[in-house]
Design a protein around this motif. Structure first.
Motif, PDB file in Angstrom:
ATOM      1  N   THR A  26     -22.278  -9.573 -38.869  1.00 56.72           N
ATOM      2  CA  THR A  26     -23.501  -9.027 -39.465  1.00 56.72           C
ATOM      3  C   THR A  26     -23.659  -9.481 -40.909  1.00 56.72           C
ATOM      4  N   GLU A  27     -22.841 -10.465 -41.321  1.00 52.44           N
ATOM      5  CA  GLU A  27     -22.816 -10.913 -42.720  1.00 52.44           C
ATOM      6  C   GLU A  27     -23.691 -12.132 -42.982  1.00 52.44           C
ATOM      7  N   ASN A  28     -24.222 -12.733 -41.944  1.00 51.21           N
ATOM      8  CA  ASN A  28     -25.113 -13.895 -42.092  1.00 51.21           C
ATOM      9  C   ASN A  28     -24.416 -15.111 -42.707  1.00 51.21           C
ATOM     10  N   HIS A  29     -23.106 -15.251 -42.446  1.00 52.94           N
ATOM     11  CA  HIS A  29     -22.382 -16.421 -42.969  1.00 52.94           C
ATOM     12  C   HIS A  29     -22.567 -17.614 -42.048  1.00 52.94           C
ATOM     13  N   ARG A  30     -22.617 -18.793 -42.665  1.00 53.80           N
ATOM     14  CA  ARG A  30     -22.790 -20.016 -41.867  1.00 53.80           C
ATOM     15  C   ARG A  30     -21.524 -20.401 -41.116  1.00 53.80           C
ATOM     16  N   TYR A  31     -20.370 -20.219 -41.768  1.00 53.38           N
ATOM     17  CA  TYR A  31     -19.133 -20.713 -41.192  1.00 53.38           C
ATOM     18  C   TYR A  31     -18.407 -19.637 -40.387  1.00 53.38           C
ATOM     19  N   MET A  32     -18.056 -19.996 -39.156  1.00 49.01           N
ATOM     20  CA  MET A  32     -17.287 -19.114 -38.282  1.00 49.01           C
ATOM     21  C   MET A  32     -16.184 -19.938 -37.623  1.00 49.01           C
ATOM     22  N   TYR A  33     -15.075 -19.290 -37.309  1.00 56.63           N
ATOM     23  CA  TYR A  33     -13.888 -19.986 -36.820  1.00 56.63           C
ATOM     24  C   TYR A  33     -13.277 -19.214 -35.654  1.00 56.63           C
ATOM     25  N   TRP A  34     -12.675 -19.955 -34.721  1.00 58.98           N
ATOM     26  CA  TRP A  34     -11.848 -19.355 -33.682  1.00 58.98           C
ATOM     27  C   TRP A  34     -10.417 -19.866 -33.840  1.00 58.98           C
TER      28      TRP A  34
END
Lengths: 117, 112
Positions: A26-34
């Protein structure tokens, strides 16, 4: 953790079946990781995303695919689960890249414990 | 490939003492080095970040040092408490997408 949730928290599946894990922010960040975490190996990067429909491979991407059709959701799919994919899977988001300065660490979800039998 | 070494043996210390954890790496130095805390069944929590041009960083009872010559970071917890018991992970950031490479972590146990 605040701002990032993973589902399901636990899953048991059979070898050869497809499995999808979900990460929602819900933070609207562009970068996400698995990442996956295994004893003796620590956290290893599977895939990451730098925007909607923009993804790239990490260190241990074989057998995994990802999709990001919305900023808030990053899905990890095991096309045909194997016992070697039994692990704890963590999703993370990064505020640093949004701001263009690396002052912030990752925020991690609580993890999904996946067992492939 | 880059290798990160953290002591795999648990560190047991008495309450009130300073805990010192080590993170060693091979090859070239990262642009940034981060430390995280992880409790059982939970995701890692970010603690501190230090840049390659910084020697030391402090935050309350925590202190991190970064020696690019030795290729080592030290993580100190002063006046340790039983609540500090957890696994501590170091992570290296070489830039380019902020992708972190993690060590395997060191378990800290603070005893009364």
């Amino acid at each position: 953790d605040a701002g990032i949730t993973q589902s399901p928290r636990h899953k048991v599946t059979e070898t050869g079946t497809p499995v999808t894990l979900r990460c929602h922010q819900t933070e609207n960040h562009r970068y996400m990781y698995w990442y996956r975490q295994d004893p003796g190996h620590g956290l290893r990067l599977i895939h990451y995303s730098y925007g909607v429909k923009d993804t790239d491979k990490g260190e241990v991407s074989d057998g995994y695919s990802v999709s990001r059709s919305k900023t808030e959701d990053f899905l990890l799919t095991l096309e045909s689960a194997t016992s070697s994919q039994t692990s704890v899977y963590f999703c993370a988001i990064s505020e640093s890249m949004d701001r263009g300065v690396t002052n912030y660490g990752y925020t991690f979800g609580s993890g999904t414990r996946l067992t492939v039998v | 490939s880059q290798k990160i070494e953290q002591n795999s043996e648990a560190l047991n210390i008495q309450e009130g003492k300073t805990a010192t954890l080590t993170c060693n790496y091979t090859n070239y130095s990262p642009a940034y080095l981060q430390w995280y805390r992880q409790d059982p069944g939970r995701g890692p929590v970010f603690l501190l970040l230090i840049r390659e041009n910084e020697k030391e960083k402090r935050k309350e009872r925590l202190k991190v040092t970064f020696d690019t010559t030795l290729k080592q970071s030290l993580f100190h917890i002063t006046a340790s408490q039983p609540a500090d018991s957890a696994t501590y992970l170091c992570a290296l950031d070489y830039g380019g997408g902020n992708k972190l490479t993690f060590g395997t972590g060191t378990q800290l146990k603070v005893e009364l």
